[in-house]
Scaffold this motif. Sequence first.
Motif, short mmCIF file in Angstrom:
data_model
loop_
_atom_site.label_atom_id
_atom_site.label_comp_id
_atom_site.label_asym_id
_atom_site.label_seq_id
_atom_site.Cartn_x
_atom_site.Cartn_y
_atom_site.Cartn_z
N ASN A 132 4.41 9.64 -2.58
CA ASN A 132 4.62 8.23 -1.93
C ASN A 132 6.04 7.97 -1.28
OD1 ASN A 132 4.42 5.66 -0.57
ND2 ASN A 132 4.35 4.53 -2.62
N ILE A 133 6.00 7.98 0.20
CA ILE A 133 7.41 8.13 0.81
C ILE A 133 8.14 6.88 0.93
CG2 ILE A 133 6.53 9.71 2.52
CD1 ILE A 133 6.49 7.54 4.80
N TYR A 134 7.51 5.71 0.27
CA TYR A 134 8.13 4.35 0.13
C TYR A 134 8.69 4.29 -1.23
CZ TYR A 134 6.85 3.01 4.77
OH TYR A 134 6.79 2.90 6.15
N GLY B 106 0.89 -1.15 0.06
CA GLY B 106 0.00 -0.13 -0.01
C GLY B 106 0.84 1.32 0.12
N THR B 107 0.34 2.46 0.06
CA THR B 107 1.06 3.61 0.08
C THR B 107 0.94 4.54 1.28
OG1 THR B 107 -0.85 4.73 -0.95
CG2 THR B 107 1.07 4.07 -2.45
N VAL B 108 2.11 5.18 1.52
CA VAL B 108 1.77 6.44 2.62
C VAL B 108 2.39 7.62 2.07
CG1 VAL B 108 2.69 7.17 4.87
CG2 VAL B 108 2.33 4.75 4.37
N THR B 109 1.30 8.55 1.54
CA THR B 109 1.78 9.67 1.10
C THR B 109 2.07 10.76 1.87
OG1 THR B 109 -0.58 10.29 0.26
CG2 THR B 109 0.91 9.16 -1.38
N TYR B 110 3.08 11.57 1.66
CA TYR B 110 3.24 12.60 2.53
C TYR B 110 3.51 13.98 1.50
CZ TYR B 110 6.33 16.26 4.75
OH TYR B 110 6.68 17.50 5.40
#
Lengths: 258, 216
Positions: free
Chosen positions: A79-81, A71-75
């Motif tokens: 996407n911080i990954y 999945g994604t983590v957006t800052y």
Amino acid sequence: MVNLMQAEKPVIRTENLNLYYGENQVLKEINIEILPKRVTALIGPSGCGKSTLIRCFNRMNELVDTCRIEGTVTYRGKNIYDADVDYVHLRKKVGMVFQRPNPFPKSIYDNVAYGPVVHGIRDKPALDRIVKKSLEQAALWNEVCDRLYEPAMGLSGGQQQRLCIARTLAVEPEIILMDEPCSALDPIATAKIENLIHELKENYTVIIVTHNMQQAARVSDYTGFMYLGELVEFGETLQIFESPEKELTNNYITGRFG
Amino acid sequence: MPDKYRGELLALKKSVTEFGRFSTGMLRDALVALRDQDTVLADTVNERKKKLAGWSDEIEEQSLRLVALYQPMGEDLRTIACINQMNTSLFRIGRYGKDIAIIVEELSDTTNLKNLKSVWHMADVVEGMIRDVLHSFDTGELTAIEELSLRDSNVDNLRYSIFRENLTYMMEDPKNITRCINYVMVARYLERCGDHACMMGEKVIFMVTGKRVEIK
């Protein structure tokens, strides 16, 4: 997807976030939006994944070998990954304060100046300004201004924790993650940190994990309740603590389990 | 949270239900005394006012204690909010009973108006409303108070018609004036009791569902 119907853009947003330690799935399909300059609290029984979730926001989980993230983590929309993300820079923007105060075995001044020095600031007057400003923002300046060069370890627990917050603020983050910042402190030191969180909200986005429900209710604007790796309910704090929609949330906050 | 807390909260709820029976008992007995011109019964109602006040203070003390010691949340917090409203309203209802008991004493040497039945009908409607609210509070089952708003407008209409009816008795014979003026007062008290039933009903619905509704 939790959508708070706000015109404001979330500063952090996760989409279908799953996290595994080896075979063990710790976070399940987390969709959450964190609004800027608000305090968001995560509550839930031990082991529900709340600390793991905030550690996803500055890629701290990568320090665990067996950790796998989907999945994604957006800052701020990114996407911080993604492979091109510099996580040192990310951790500068997304600072963290831990359960136990963990100052470096150095002077009060050096603790606060450490981050800026690592990031290349060498100019002494500039460092002085940063140290003073950070300690002021952490509501510690008045207590330590005449002993800046004494060991940080000589401070009380509550002061050490505020020093750690000052150390985080010194590198000018946008988001501050707090993992049970008051659990090792006495009630007066706790009240000081809570007041501080309220003041920090003017300039920073705060995400706090806490076991203390009353604390979550006092300090936060939004609250998320997590259980067995899932985000069960997320909404405005007053609504969560007064009239939660889910039976499970009600049972937890009224102390029927947890 | 310890079972001790849950036990204390349940005990408080039970005490409020019993307090409700006690205060509506005062209202009912006062109305019976008024109907039958029974000053002895009216006296006993008047004597119950001390117990009413003491009980109400006890409920308030206990609910504040629970808030201070356990900081209730969610449904428990809403229960406390409901209990506080119930306490105020039930205390007022008991006090209206006492006020009617005093009227009974004042009217003891005037002739009864046997034909005037609407006050007793109004009393039945209002008592029914309060009884159903107490039942819903006790059981969490809301069907009994679904029509509260309709019943309350019925009560408002009854108050007006009792006023008109008493006017005719007063015009018929000025000797009726003291009694009739007091009946108009009683109708006013009953109308207020109906409003208290609605206010309690709102909080019972809030306690059970978490939704704020207005019953008028």
